[in-house]
Design a protein around this motif. Structure first.
Motif, PDB file in Angstrom:
ATOM      1  N   SER A 111     -30.015  28.362   3.466  1.00 31.30           N
ATOM      2  CA  SER A 111     -29.318  27.871   4.670  1.00 31.30           C
ATOM      3  C   SER A 111     -29.211  29.237   5.711  1.00 31.30           C
ATOM      4  CB  SER A 111     -28.196  27.158   4.787  1.00 31.30           C
ATOM      5  OG  SER A 111     -27.047  28.069   4.086  1.00 31.30           O
ATOM      6  N   LYS A 112     -29.094  28.920   6.882  1.00 37.15           N
ATOM      7  CA  LYS A 112     -28.909  30.081   7.867  1.00 37.15           C
ATOM      8  C   LYS A 112     -27.254  29.919   8.533  1.00 37.15           C
ATOM      9  CE  LYS A 112     -33.705  30.914   9.082  1.00 37.15           C
ATOM     10  NZ  LYS A 112     -34.252  29.912   8.091  1.00 37.15           N
ATOM     11  N   GLY A 113     -26.635  30.904   8.547  1.00 32.53           N
ATOM     12  CA  GLY A 113     -25.367  30.989   9.427  1.00 32.53           C
ATOM     13  C   GLY A 113     -24.169  30.625   8.446  1.00 32.53           C
ATOM     14  N   PHE A 172     -16.702  33.709   7.295  1.00 34.58           N
ATOM     15  CA  PHE A 172     -16.061  34.769   8.162  1.00 34.58           C
ATOM     16  C   PHE A 172     -15.462  34.271   9.324  1.00 34.58           C
ATOM     17  CE2 PHE A 172     -18.661  37.202   4.876  1.00 34.58           C
ATOM     18  CZ  PHE A 172     -17.589  37.771   4.476  1.00 34.58           C
ATOM     19  N   LYS A 173     -15.726  33.301   9.751  1.00 30.12           N
ATOM     20  CA  LYS A 173     -15.340  32.831  11.093  1.00 30.12           C
ATOM     21  C   LYS A 173     -13.908  32.438  10.498  1.00 30.12           C
ATOM     22  CE  LYS A 173     -15.885  29.554  14.929  1.00 30.12           C
ATOM     23  NZ  LYS A 173     -16.631  28.409  15.354  1.00 30.12           N
ATOM     24  N   GLU A 174     -13.802  31.674   9.564  1.00 23.96           N
ATOM     25  CA  GLU A 174     -12.423  31.203   8.909  1.00 23.96           C
ATOM     26  C   GLU A 174     -11.606  32.264   8.729  1.00 23.96           C
ATOM     27  OE1 GLU A 174     -11.646  27.979   8.951  1.00 23.96           O
ATOM     28  OE2 GLU A 174     -13.459  27.409  10.007  1.00 23.96           O
ATOM     29  N   PHE A 175     -12.037  33.296   8.075  1.00 25.31           N
ATOM     30  CA  PHE A 175     -11.314  34.471   7.722  1.00 25.31           C
ATOM     31  C   PHE A 175     -10.554  35.060   8.718  1.00 25.31           C
ATOM     32  CE2 PHE A 175     -13.652  34.894   3.431  1.00 25.31           C
ATOM     33  CZ  PHE A 175     -12.609  34.770   2.742  1.00 25.31           C
ATOM     34  N   ALA A 176     -11.648  35.143  10.060  1.00 24.36           N
ATOM     35  CA  ALA A 176     -11.127  35.678  11.359  1.00 24.36           C
ATOM     36  C   ALA A 176      -9.922  34.953  12.002  1.00 24.36           C
ATOM     37  CB  ALA A 176     -12.098  35.670  11.994  1.00 24.36           C
ATOM     38  N   LYS A 177     -10.224  33.417  11.857  1.00 25.20           N
ATOM     39  CA  LYS A 177      -9.243  32.547  12.460  1.00 25.20           C
ATOM     40  C   LYS A 177      -7.937  32.752  11.862  1.00 25.20           C
ATOM     41  CE  LYS A 177      -9.631  28.255  11.757  1.00 25.20           C
ATOM     42  NZ  LYS A 177     -10.197  26.879  11.648  1.00 25.20           N
ATOM     43  N   HIS A 178      -7.755  33.080  10.501  1.00 22.81           N
ATOM     44  CA  HIS A 178      -6.440  33.276   9.965  1.00 22.81           C
ATOM     45  C   HIS A 178      -6.016  34.389   9.768  1.00 22.81           C
ATOM     46  CE1 HIS A 178      -6.264  28.844   8.926  1.00 22.81           C
ATOM     47  NE2 HIS A 178      -7.367  28.965   8.604  1.00 22.81           N
TER      48      HIS A 178
END
Length: 395
Positions: free
Chosen positions: A319-321, A327-333
């Motif tokens: 898969s792509k992305g 890492f979007k979830e890590f950044a959000k928190h």
């Protein structure tokens, strides 16, 4: 121009402050700017006071005792009264701020910044007593940061203008500025701190803004070693390390530098030198762009209290992305990742700060299987030559 940062252990006794004065006097021809930490132990006491209102009276008494001893040992009776009056004034301000049980991060920053405010005044007065013209400069008038309280990041353009406008007129009068390390302020004037050990970072920021010839980090060790000399008795002092190696060492456990110190120095191409206040004649360790590297492995560092997070999902396959989603979830928190290992269907990461980890795992669990282990240790080999030395990797 040189920026000389003196840590808390360099201010912990009157004798050490006198050495600071001698070091400053010797380098007056280089137009020094001093950046100082709080006296050793004071920030911890201030922080403890914010955890419980019951700690307040004991904390204020302890801080007053620490500084009163320095004042007694440094100054004559007349000067003692003047300096003690300032310390009492600032501690009364702290006492008024310590009025409840729970504090927002912004309030904590405002309180713990007083350690540097008090120490910078004492150092300024000590320099004056030594015959050196000096002026206290509180860094909320210099370093402009974002609002990430507790670990703020400086805003280069706004900070550079303020640093030049405030400090250059002082140095042109042959006056030594004594700047509070560790702290800054947001654009709307709220006090921020740069993270524990952030006075190193303050010095590098000021060096970057003024294009200093060198940033000096004066501490209680001879420089950077091949390993922690408290653990490895055969550790050797390194004469030079590269910017990259110093950054990695700071990030992966070496306590001699704040992890973000090197970034402004790299941008401006400024060498950083780590020196021992108790051995001012030593050459220390020079951190520069192209050092004379002798071995593929420069040093070994370690960190404790590391968390390991394992993320597994068959959705990753071809898969792509998917990594971006993780890492979007890590950044959000607001979770910062140290190391990453990736396979076809799993990702493993290490974290130093697990403050928001539970919330992060909850978010990640919506689309993957997540497990974690806390209180682990990590040993790192640091050296620019490692990646080009296949023999080293095989060993």
């Amino acid at each position: 121009m040189i920026i000389s940062k003196f840590g808390g252990t360099s201010l912990s006794t009157a004798d050490r402050i006198k050495i600071l004065c001698k070091i400053t006097e010797k380098g007056l021809d280089k137009r020094p700017i001093l950046v100082v930490s709080a006296v050793s132990g004071v920030t911890d006491v201030l922080l403890d006071a914010t955890f419980s209102l019951k700690n307040k009276p004991l904390s204020i008494t302890k801080i007053r005792k620490i500084h009163n001893q320095l004042i007694k040992d440094l100054f004559n009776v007349k000067k003692q009264k003047e300096v003690s009056k300032y310390v009492d004034l600032k501690l009364n301000e702290v006492s008024r701020l310590l009025c409840k049980e729970n504090y927002k991060k912004a309030e904590v920053d405002n309180i713990i910044a007083y350690g540097e405010i008090i120490s910078s005044y004492i150092v300024t007065q000590a320099l004056e007593t030594f015959g050196i013209k000096a002026q206290q400069v509180v860094a909320n008038n210099l370093i402009v940061t974002d609002d990430n309280f507790g670990s703020a990041e400086f805003l280069p353009a706004l900070t550079q203008k303020k640093v030049i406008d405030v400090l250059e007129p002082i140095t042109k009068k042959n006056i030594v500025p004594v700047v509070t390390g560790f702290m800054g302020s947001t654009k709307d004037g709220q006090i921020t701190t740069l993270g524990r050990g952030g006075s190193d970072y303050s010095a590098a920021i000021i060096g970057f803004c003024l294009k200093a010839s060198e940033v000096q980090i004066w501490t209680d060790v001879d420089g950077i070693f091949t390993a922690d000399p408290k653990i490895a008795k055969n550790a050797k002092l390194l004469q030079q390390v590269s910017y990259k190696e110093a950054s990695e060492l700071a990030a992966f456990g070496a306590k001699v530098l704040h992890p973000r110190t090197i970034k402004p120095a790299i941008k401006a191409g400024i060498p950083v030198r780590v020196l021992n206040t108790l051995k001012p004649e030593g050459k220390g360790t020079l951190i520069c762009d192209k050092p004379d590297l002798q071995n593929p492995i420069t040093a070994i560092s370690y960190k404790r209290k590391i968390s390991l997070v394992n993320i597994y999902s068959t959705e990753m396959l071809f898969s792509k992305g998917f990594l971006a989603r993780i890492f979007k979830e890590f950044a959000k928190h607001n979770i910062s990742v140290d190391l990453v290992s990736v396979s076809e269907v799993s990702v493993s990461v290490t974290l130093e700060n697990d403050e928001n980890l539970d919330a992060g795992i909850k978010s990640l669990s919506k689309f993957s299987s997540v497990s974690s282990n806390k209180n682990l240790g990590m040993v790192s080999l640091i050296g620019e030559g490692i990646v080009t030395s296949s023999s080293t990797i095989r060993r």
